[in-house]
Design an enzyme around this catalytic site. Structure first.
Site, PDB file in Angstrom:
ATOM      1  N   LYS A  11       0.835  -1.202   0.000  1.00  0.00           N
ATOM      2  CA  LYS A  11       0.000   0.000   0.000  1.00  0.00           C
ATOM      3  C   LYS A  11       0.871   1.254   0.000  1.00  0.00           C
ATOM      4  O   LYS A  11       2.104   1.172   0.211  1.00  0.00           O
ATOM      5  CB  LYS A  11      -0.922  -0.045   1.215  1.00  0.00           C
ATOM      6  CG  LYS A  11      -1.993  -1.146   1.134  1.00  0.00           C
ATOM      7  CD  LYS A  11      -2.815  -1.180   2.417  1.00  0.00           C
ATOM      8  CE  LYS A  11      -3.935  -2.199   2.363  1.00  0.00           C
ATOM      9  NZ  LYS A  11      -4.676  -2.274   3.665  1.00  0.00           N
ATOM     10  N   TYR A  51     -12.191  -2.240  -3.049  1.00  0.00           N
ATOM     11  CA  TYR A  51     -12.710  -2.457  -1.693  1.00  0.00           C
ATOM     12  C   TYR A  51     -14.238  -2.423  -1.640  1.00  0.00           C
ATOM     13  O   TYR A  51     -14.809  -2.167  -0.574  1.00  0.00           O
ATOM     14  CB  TYR A  51     -12.129  -1.401  -0.747  1.00  0.00           C
ATOM     15  CG  TYR A  51     -10.706  -1.680  -0.301  1.00  0.00           C
ATOM     16  CD1 TYR A  51     -10.379  -2.859   0.384  1.00  0.00           C
ATOM     17  CD2 TYR A  51      -9.676  -0.765  -0.537  1.00  0.00           C
ATOM     18  CE1 TYR A  51      -9.081  -3.121   0.803  1.00  0.00           C
ATOM     19  CE2 TYR A  51      -8.374  -1.020  -0.115  1.00  0.00           C
ATOM     20  CZ  TYR A  51      -8.085  -2.204   0.559  1.00  0.00           C
ATOM     21  OH  TYR A  51      -6.799  -2.459   0.978  1.00  0.00           O
ATOM     22  N   PHE A  59     -15.190   3.391   7.769  1.00  0.00           N
ATOM     23  CA  PHE A  59     -13.825   3.748   7.382  1.00  0.00           C
ATOM     24  C   PHE A  59     -13.602   3.673   5.860  1.00  0.00           C
ATOM     25  O   PHE A  59     -12.492   3.894   5.384  1.00  0.00           O
ATOM     26  CB  PHE A  59     -12.800   2.852   8.105  1.00  0.00           C
ATOM     27  CG  PHE A  59     -12.981   1.373   7.881  1.00  0.00           C
ATOM     28  CD1 PHE A  59     -12.488   0.751   6.736  1.00  0.00           C
ATOM     29  CD2 PHE A  59     -13.649   0.585   8.820  1.00  0.00           C
ATOM     30  CE1 PHE A  59     -12.645  -0.616   6.523  1.00  0.00           C
ATOM     31  CE2 PHE A  59     -13.811  -0.792   8.610  1.00  0.00           C
ATOM     32  CZ  PHE A  59     -13.308  -1.382   7.462  1.00  0.00           C
ATOM     33  N   ARG A  87      -1.908 -14.624   3.372  1.00  0.00           N
ATOM     34  CA  ARG A  87      -2.545 -13.954   4.512  1.00  0.00           C
ATOM     35  C   ARG A  87      -1.768 -14.232   5.805  1.00  0.00           C
ATOM     36  O   ARG A  87      -1.686 -13.371   6.671  1.00  0.00           O
ATOM     37  CB  ARG A  87      -3.991 -14.432   4.669  1.00  0.00           C
ATOM     38  CG  ARG A  87      -4.911 -14.104   3.516  1.00  0.00           C
ATOM     39  CD  ARG A  87      -5.435 -12.704   3.526  1.00  0.00           C
ATOM     40  NE  ARG A  87      -6.288 -12.420   4.671  1.00  0.00           N
ATOM     41  CZ  ARG A  87      -6.988 -11.281   4.816  1.00  0.00           C
ATOM     42  NH1 ARG A  87      -6.950 -10.359   3.851  1.00  0.00           N
ATOM     43  NH2 ARG A  87      -7.712 -11.065   5.876  1.00  0.00           N
ATOM     44  N   THR A  93      -5.348  -8.306  10.227  1.00  0.00           N
ATOM     45  CA  THR A  93      -5.682  -6.987   9.664  1.00  0.00           C
ATOM     46  C   THR A  93      -5.225  -5.847  10.563  1.00  0.00           C
ATOM     47  O   THR A  93      -4.622  -4.877  10.099  1.00  0.00           O
ATOM     48  CB  THR A  93      -7.212  -6.892   9.454  1.00  0.00           C
ATOM     49  OG1 THR A  93      -7.602  -7.932   8.553  1.00  0.00           O
ATOM     50  CG2 THR A  93      -7.619  -5.543   8.894  1.00  0.00           C
ATOM     51  N   ASN A 114      -1.695  -0.233   7.365  1.00  0.00           N
ATOM     52  CA  ASN A 114      -1.168  -1.578   7.630  1.00  0.00           C
ATOM     53  C   ASN A 114      -0.355  -2.168   6.466  1.00  0.00           C
ATOM     54  O   ASN A 114      -0.231  -3.376   6.324  1.00  0.00           O
ATOM     55  CB  ASN A 114      -2.273  -2.515   8.115  1.00  0.00           C
ATOM     56  CG  ASN A 114      -3.362  -2.748   7.076  1.00  0.00           C
ATOM     57  OD1 ASN A 114      -3.318  -2.190   5.987  1.00  0.00           O
ATOM     58  ND2 ASN A 114      -4.335  -3.572   7.419  1.00  0.00           N
ATOM     59  N   HIS A 117      -1.821  -5.420   1.318  1.00  0.00           N
ATOM     60  CA  HIS A 117      -3.108  -6.047   1.035  1.00  0.00           C
ATOM     61  C   HIS A 117      -2.873  -7.457   0.540  1.00  0.00           C
ATOM     62  O   HIS A 117      -1.920  -7.712  -0.187  1.00  0.00           O
ATOM     63  CB  HIS A 117      -3.876  -5.281  -0.055  1.00  0.00           C
ATOM     64  CG  HIS A 117      -5.027  -6.072  -0.601  1.00  0.00           C
ATOM     65  ND1 HIS A 117      -6.242  -6.141   0.038  1.00  0.00           N
ATOM     66  CD2 HIS A 117      -5.117  -6.899  -1.683  1.00  0.00           C
ATOM     67  CE1 HIS A 117      -7.040  -6.962  -0.643  1.00  0.00           C
ATOM     68  NE2 HIS A 117      -6.386  -7.429  -1.694  1.00  0.00           N
ATOM     69  N   GLU A 128      -9.658  -9.903  -8.104  1.00  0.00           N
ATOM     70  CA  GLU A 128      -8.679  -8.819  -7.938  1.00  0.00           C
ATOM     71  C   GLU A 128      -7.579  -8.890  -9.000  1.00  0.00           C
ATOM     72  O   GLU A 128      -7.129  -7.856  -9.510  1.00  0.00           O
ATOM     73  CB  GLU A 128      -8.091  -8.867  -6.518  1.00  0.00           C
ATOM     74  CG  GLU A 128      -9.126  -8.508  -5.455  1.00  0.00           C
ATOM     75  CD  GLU A 128      -8.647  -8.728  -4.029  1.00  0.00           C
ATOM     76  OE1 GLU A 128      -7.459  -9.057  -3.805  1.00  0.00           O
ATOM     77  OE2 GLU A 128      -9.478  -8.563  -3.114  1.00  0.00           O
TER      78      GLU A 128
HETATM   79  P1  DAT Z   1      -7.590  -7.101   5.183  1.00  0.00           P
HETATM   80  O1  DAT Z   1      -6.778  -5.991   4.563  1.00  0.00           O
HETATM   81  O2  DAT Z   1      -6.793  -7.808   6.253  1.00  0.00           O
HETATM   82  O3  DAT Z   1      -8.176  -8.045   4.178  1.00  0.00           O
HETATM   83  P2  DAT Z   1     -10.262  -5.999   5.435  1.00  0.00           P
HETATM   84  O4  DAT Z   1     -10.499  -6.518   4.070  1.00  0.00           O
HETATM   85  O5  DAT Z   1     -11.253  -6.357   6.499  1.00  0.00           O
HETATM   86  O6  DAT Z   1      -8.808  -6.434   5.966  1.00  0.00           O
HETATM   87  O7  DAT Z   1     -10.164  -4.425   5.405  1.00  0.00           O
HETATM   88  C1  DAT Z   1      -9.454  -3.794   4.368  1.00  0.00           C
HETATM   89  C2  DAT Z   1      -8.615  -2.711   4.954  1.00  0.00           C
HETATM   90  O8  DAT Z   1      -9.456  -1.739   5.563  1.00  0.00           O
HETATM   91  C3  DAT Z   1      -7.661  -3.144   6.053  1.00  0.00           C
HETATM   92  O9  DAT Z   1      -6.458  -3.661   5.555  1.00  0.00           O
HETATM   93  C4  DAT Z   1      -7.457  -1.858   6.793  1.00  0.00           C
HETATM   94  C5  DAT Z   1      -8.789  -1.177   6.672  1.00  0.00           C
HETATM   95  N1  DAT Z   1      -9.576  -1.418   7.887  1.00  0.00           N
HETATM   96  C6  DAT Z   1     -10.152  -2.574   8.255  1.00  0.00           C
HETATM   97  N2  DAT Z   1     -10.804  -2.447   9.415  1.00  0.00           N
HETATM   98  C7  DAT Z   1     -10.632  -1.151   9.800  1.00  0.00           C
HETATM   99  C8  DAT Z   1     -11.028  -0.383  10.907  1.00  0.00           C
HETATM  100  N3  DAT Z   1     -11.771  -0.910  11.887  1.00  0.00           N
HETATM  101  N4  DAT Z   1     -10.647   0.912  10.952  1.00  0.00           N
HETATM  102  C9  DAT Z   1      -9.911   1.462   9.965  1.00  0.00           C
HETATM  103  N5  DAT Z   1      -9.489   0.795   8.888  1.00  0.00           N
HETATM  104  C10 DAT Z   1      -9.840  -0.501   8.799  1.00  0.00           C
HETATM  105 MG    MG Z   2      -9.629  -7.777   2.783  1.00  0.00          MG
END
Ligand code: DAT
Ligand code: MG
Length: 150
Positions: A11, A51, A59, A87, A93, A114, A117, A128
């Site tokens: 990212k 997304y 968020f 993963r 996450t 973080n 991705h 994707e």
């Molecule tokens: P991942 O990236 O582990 O697949 P996700 O698909 O649930 O996680 O969410 C996508 C991204 O969104 C994640 O990498 C960071 C952001 N995110 C997730 N939960 C969040 C939260 N509670 N507050 C802020 N950003 C968040």
């Molecule tokens: Mg995800």
């Protein structure tokens, strides 16, 4: 199968912090095969599409703004169980929950920054990869394959 594929992205924070090599290194060292790689700056629309499953989250706006704020490195990695295994390399996450030894556990602090991705299922990986690599990926023989797989 050995040809399972996942979409991994460094990212914008990971690119800005100079972590591209570190993240690639972990996938290379594991034994996964790199079949796609590009540096690109996503548009907000691309971020929203990528997304789209999270569009109802509070968020979502900030996430798409962040994801489109600078270049990302998009990659396709191939290997046995690479979606789940990728993963595992990424870690949880929220970096507060990511174990040491994982990318997020070792390299970041805030869930909103973080650094990486990774696709969460074979089906989303296929979606994707088609979205970010519409031109397709690269086909070649990996000379280590016989050392990585029995
Ligand atoms: P991942 O990236 O582990 O697949 P996700 O698909 O649930 O996680 O969410 C996508 C991204 O969104 C994640 O990498 C960071 C952001 N995110 C997730 N939960 C969040 C939260 N509670 N507050 C802020 N950003 C968040
Ligand atoms: Mg995800």
């Amino acid at each position: 199968s050995k040809t399972e594929r996942t979409f991994i992205a460094v990212k914008p924070d990971g690119v800005q912090r100079g972590l591209v090599g570190e993240i690639i290194r972990r996938f290379e060292n594991k034994g996964y095969k790199l079949v796609g790689l590009k540096l690109l700056k996503p548009t907000v629309e691309q971020a929203q599409q990528h997304y789209s499953d999270l569009s109802s989250k509070k968020f979502f706006g900030g996430l798409c703004e962040y994801f489109s704020s600078g270049p990302i490195v998009g990659m396709v990695w191939e290997g046995l169980g690479v979606v789940k295994g990728g993963r595992v390399l990424l870690g949880a996450t929220n970096p507060a929950d990511s174990l040491p030894g994982t990318i997020r556990g070792d390299l970041c602090i805030d869930v909103g920054r973080n650094v990486c991705h990774g696709s969460d299922a074979v089906e989303s990986a296929e979606k994707e990869i088609a979205f970010w690599f519409p031109e397709g990926v690269v086909s070649y023989n990996n000379h280590s394959e016989g050392q990585i797989y029995e």
